[in-house]
Motif scaffolding. Structure first.
Motif, PDB file in Angstrom:
ATOM      1  N   MET A   1      51.834  -1.055  11.458  1.00 53.57           N
ATOM      2  CA  MET A   1      52.155  -2.463  11.267  1.00 53.57           C
ATOM      3  C   MET A   1      52.027  -3.065   9.875  1.00 53.57           C
ATOM      4  SD  MET A   1      50.742  -5.599  13.629  1.00 53.57           S
ATOM      5  CE  MET A   1      50.240  -6.881  12.856  1.00 53.57           C
ATOM      6  N   SER A   2      53.193  -3.752   9.620  1.00 57.26           N
ATOM      7  CA  SER A   2      53.208  -4.317   8.113  1.00 57.26           C
ATOM      8  C   SER A   2      52.716  -5.550   7.981  1.00 57.26           C
ATOM      9  CB  SER A   2      54.605  -4.353   7.510  1.00 57.26           C
ATOM     10  OG  SER A   2      55.540  -5.275   8.266  1.00 57.26           O
ATOM     11  N   ALA A   3      52.049  -5.996   6.848  1.00 58.82           N
ATOM     12  CA  ALA A   3      51.568  -7.118   6.786  1.00 58.82           C
ATOM     13  C   ALA A   3      52.628  -8.237   6.733  1.00 58.82           C
ATOM     14  CB  ALA A   3      50.614  -7.178   5.606  1.00 58.82           C
ATOM     15  N   PRO A   4      52.157  -9.377   7.125  1.00 57.78           N
ATOM     16  CA  PRO A   4      53.158 -10.417   6.589  1.00 57.78           C
ATOM     17  C   PRO A   4      53.123 -10.890   5.271  1.00 57.78           C
ATOM     18  CG  PRO A   4      51.180 -11.525   7.963  1.00 57.78           C
ATOM     19  CD  PRO A   4      51.281  -9.906   7.869  1.00 57.78           C
ATOM     20  N   PRO A   5      54.079 -11.507   4.698  1.00 53.61           N
ATOM     21  CA  PRO A   5      54.125 -11.960   3.356  1.00 53.61           C
ATOM     22  C   PRO A   5      52.940 -12.527   2.514  1.00 53.61           C
ATOM     23  CG  PRO A   5      56.137 -12.686   4.328  1.00 53.61           C
ATOM     24  CD  PRO A   5      55.348 -12.220   5.458  1.00 53.61           C
ATOM     25  N   TRP A   6      51.950 -13.435   3.670  1.00 57.61           N
ATOM     26  CA  TRP A   6      50.896 -14.077   3.202  1.00 57.61           C
ATOM     27  C   TRP A   6      49.700 -13.063   3.450  1.00 57.61           C
ATOM     28  CZ3 TRP A   6      54.654 -16.302   6.424  1.00 57.61           C
ATOM     29  CH2 TRP A   6      54.251 -16.010   7.795  1.00 57.61           C
ATOM     30  N   GLY A   7      49.708 -11.862   3.864  1.00 59.71           N
ATOM     31  CA  GLY A   7      48.723 -11.100   4.276  1.00 59.71           C
ATOM     32  C   GLY A   7      48.084 -11.241   5.810  1.00 59.71           C
ATOM     33  N   HIS A   8      47.199 -10.427   5.978  1.00 57.44           N
ATOM     34  CA  HIS A   8      46.518 -10.631   7.508  1.00 57.44           C
ATOM     35  C   HIS A   8      45.548 -11.501   7.285  1.00 57.44           C
ATOM     36  CE1 HIS A   8      48.554  -7.263   9.255  1.00 57.44           C
ATOM     37  NE2 HIS A   8      48.362  -6.444   8.170  1.00 57.44           N
ATOM     38  N   LYS A   9      45.182 -12.257   8.534  1.00 55.58           N
ATOM     39  CA  LYS A   9      44.173 -13.336   8.559  1.00 55.58           C
ATOM     40  C   LYS A   9      42.898 -12.556   8.690  1.00 55.58           C
ATOM     41  CE  LYS A   9      45.440 -15.862  11.876  1.00 55.58           C
ATOM     42  NZ  LYS A   9      45.802 -16.665  13.037  1.00 55.58           N
ATOM     43  N   PRO A  10      41.990 -13.042   7.922  1.00 58.68           N
ATOM     44  CA  PRO A  10      40.785 -12.384   7.938  1.00 58.68           C
ATOM     45  C   PRO A  10      39.910 -12.916   9.161  1.00 58.68           C
ATOM     46  CG  PRO A  10      40.708 -13.718   5.817  1.00 58.68           C
ATOM     47  CD  PRO A  10      42.139 -14.025   6.776  1.00 58.68           C
ATOM     48  N   PRO A  11      38.902 -12.144   9.643  1.00 65.00           N
ATOM     49  CA  PRO A  11      38.313 -12.465  10.930  1.00 65.00           C
ATOM     50  C   PRO A  11      37.621 -13.910  10.889  1.00 65.00           C
ATOM     51  CG  PRO A  11      37.117 -10.812   9.891  1.00 65.00           C
ATOM     52  CD  PRO A  11      38.128 -11.215   8.816  1.00 65.00           C
ATOM     53  N   ALA A  12      37.680 -14.635  12.064  1.00 62.28           N
ATOM     54  CA  ALA A  12      36.978 -15.991  12.111  1.00 62.28           C
ATOM     55  C   ALA A  12      35.579 -15.848  11.906  1.00 62.28           C
ATOM     56  CB  ALA A  12      37.427 -16.546  13.482  1.00 62.28           C
ATOM     57  N   VAL A  13      34.956 -16.926  11.732  1.00 59.07           N
ATOM     58  CA  VAL A  13      33.544 -17.048  11.374  1.00 59.07           C
ATOM     59  C   VAL A  13      32.987 -16.940  12.957  1.00 59.07           C
ATOM     60  CG1 VAL A  13      33.664 -18.537   9.267  1.00 59.07           C
ATOM     61  CG2 VAL A  13      33.441 -19.698  11.848  1.00 59.07           C
ATOM     62  N   GLU A  14      31.676 -16.290  12.792  1.00 59.04           N
ATOM     63  CA  GLU A  14      31.059 -16.085  14.381  1.00 59.04           C
ATOM     64  C   GLU A  14      30.664 -17.392  14.982  1.00 59.04           C
ATOM     65  OE1 GLU A  14      28.196 -13.214  14.717  1.00 59.04           O
ATOM     66  OE2 GLU A  14      29.067 -11.760  13.400  1.00 59.04           O
ATOM     67  N   ASP A  15      30.258 -18.418  14.479  1.00 61.38           N
ATOM     68  CA  ASP A  15      29.857 -19.657  15.042  1.00 61.38           C
ATOM     69  C   ASP A  15      30.381 -20.624  14.145  1.00 61.38           C
ATOM     70  OD1 ASP A  15      28.613 -21.599  16.099  1.00 61.38           O
ATOM     71  OD2 ASP A  15      26.533 -20.909  16.219  1.00 61.38           O
ATOM     72  N   VAL A  16      31.038 -21.453  14.355  1.00 58.66           N
ATOM     73  CA  VAL A  16      31.672 -22.588  13.830  1.00 58.66           C
ATOM     74  C   VAL A  16      30.651 -23.568  13.574  1.00 58.66           C
ATOM     75  CG1 VAL A  16      34.114 -22.237  14.537  1.00 58.66           C
ATOM     76  CG2 VAL A  16      32.495 -23.703  15.842  1.00 58.66           C
ATOM     77  N   THR A  17      29.439 -23.609  14.175  1.00 57.21           N
ATOM     78  CA  THR A  17      28.603 -24.655  13.905  1.00 57.21           C
ATOM     79  C   THR A  17      27.535 -24.278  12.989  1.00 57.21           C
ATOM     80  OG1 THR A  17      27.165 -24.125  15.873  1.00 57.21           O
ATOM     81  CG2 THR A  17      28.897 -25.552  16.441  1.00 57.21           C
ATOM     82  N   THR A  18      27.531 -23.046  12.512  1.00 58.56           N
ATOM     83  CA  THR A  18      26.676 -22.888  11.467  1.00 58.56           C
ATOM     84  C   THR A  18      26.240 -23.634  10.411  1.00 58.56           C
ATOM     85  OG1 THR A  18      26.856 -20.413  12.216  1.00 58.56           O
ATOM     86  CG2 THR A  18      25.750 -20.789  10.131  1.00 58.56           C
ATOM     87  N   PHE A  19      27.688 -24.040   9.896  1.00 61.50           N
ATOM     88  CA  PHE A  19      27.681 -24.922   8.705  1.00 61.50           C
ATOM     89  C   PHE A  19      28.460 -26.168   9.396  1.00 61.50           C
ATOM     90  CE2 PHE A  19      27.122 -20.866   6.689  1.00 61.50           C
ATOM     91  CZ  PHE A  19      26.046 -21.469   5.613  1.00 61.50           C
ATOM     92  N   TRP A  20      27.521 -27.162   9.726  1.00 57.64           N
ATOM     93  CA  TRP A  20      28.061 -28.322  10.334  1.00 57.64           C
ATOM     94  C   TRP A  20      27.915 -29.470   9.357  1.00 57.64           C
ATOM     95  CZ3 TRP A  20      27.921 -29.078  16.440  1.00 57.64           C
ATOM     96  CH2 TRP A  20      28.480 -30.215  16.468  1.00 57.64           C
ATOM     97  N   ASN A  21      26.689 -29.820   8.993  1.00 56.35           N
ATOM     98  CA  ASN A  21      26.394 -30.921   8.302  1.00 56.35           C
ATOM     99  C   ASN A  21      26.394 -30.662   6.817  1.00 56.35           C
ATOM    100  OD1 ASN A  21      26.134 -32.734  10.283  1.00 56.35           O
ATOM    101  ND2 ASN A  21      24.060 -32.006  10.880  1.00 56.35           N
ATOM    102  N   GLU A  22      26.025 -29.266   6.429  1.00 55.13           N
ATOM    103  CA  GLU A  22      25.823 -28.864   4.999  1.00 55.13           C
ATOM    104  C   GLU A  22      26.910 -27.941   4.605  1.00 55.13           C
ATOM    105  OE1 GLU A  22      23.080 -29.399   3.218  1.00 55.13           O
ATOM    106  OE2 GLU A  22      22.371 -31.014   4.705  1.00 55.13           O
ATOM    107  N   PRO A  23      27.290 -27.950   3.475  1.00 55.81           N
ATOM    108  CA  PRO A  23      28.477 -27.093   3.031  1.00 55.81           C
ATOM    109  C   PRO A  23      27.931 -25.524   3.019  1.00 55.81           C
ATOM    110  CG  PRO A  23      27.683 -28.315   1.114  1.00 55.81           C
ATOM    111  CD  PRO A  23      26.761 -28.711   2.359  1.00 55.81           C
ATOM    112  N   PRO A  24      28.681 -24.641   3.338  1.00 60.69           N
ATOM    113  CA  PRO A  24      28.220 -23.118   3.110  1.00 60.69           C
ATOM    114  C   PRO A  24      28.185 -22.643   1.746  1.00 60.69           C
ATOM    115  CG  PRO A  24      30.528 -23.490   3.730  1.00 60.69           C
ATOM    116  CD  PRO A  24      30.099 -24.760   3.717  1.00 60.69           C
ATOM    117  N   PRO A  25      27.439 -21.720   1.582  1.00 63.27           N
ATOM    118  CA  PRO A  25      27.201 -21.261   0.106  1.00 63.27           C
ATOM    119  C   PRO A  25      28.318 -20.882  -0.453  1.00 63.27           C
ATOM    120  CG  PRO A  25      26.041 -19.662   1.762  1.00 63.27           C
ATOM    121  CD  PRO A  25      26.598 -20.718   2.603  1.00 63.27           C
ATOM    122  N   ALA A  26      29.076 -20.314   0.295  1.00 65.59           N
ATOM    123  CA  ALA A  26      30.473 -19.981  -0.163  1.00 65.59           C
ATOM    124  C   ALA A  26      31.592 -20.008   1.160  1.00 65.59           C
ATOM    125  CB  ALA A  26      30.526 -18.485  -0.658  1.00 65.59           C
TER     126      ALA A  26
END
Length: 83
Positions: A1-26
């Protein structure tokens, strides 16, 4: 399967609530993916994303809630004001 022009979508974060009130380190790879697509003009949030609550929207996009609220959402909030 070829990649779209913008590339393949990276995996989603495991838990969207991990960084809710504080910014993530990266930024998650998925957040970078959406920002790059937005900057390239190959993605704009549709009405569903615009009208969902922040938790559901973050899950749909695969980013942490903090990234959605402070990085992605301001992109189209600014567009709404320009229109």
């Amino acid at each position: 399967m070829s990649a779209p022009p913008w590339g393949h979508k990276p995996p989603a974060v495991e838990d969207v609530t991990t960084f809710w009130n504080e910014p993530p380190p990266a930024s998650s790879p998925r957040c970078g993916y959406w920002l790059q697509r937005y900057d390239d003009g190959t993605w704009k949030p549709n009405r569903r994303i615009r009208t969902e609550g922040y938790h559901v929207a973050a899950e749909h996009l695969g980013v942490w809630i903090w990234e959605y609220l402070h990085v992605i959402r301001p992109l189209f909030d600014g567009e709404d004001q320009d229109a």
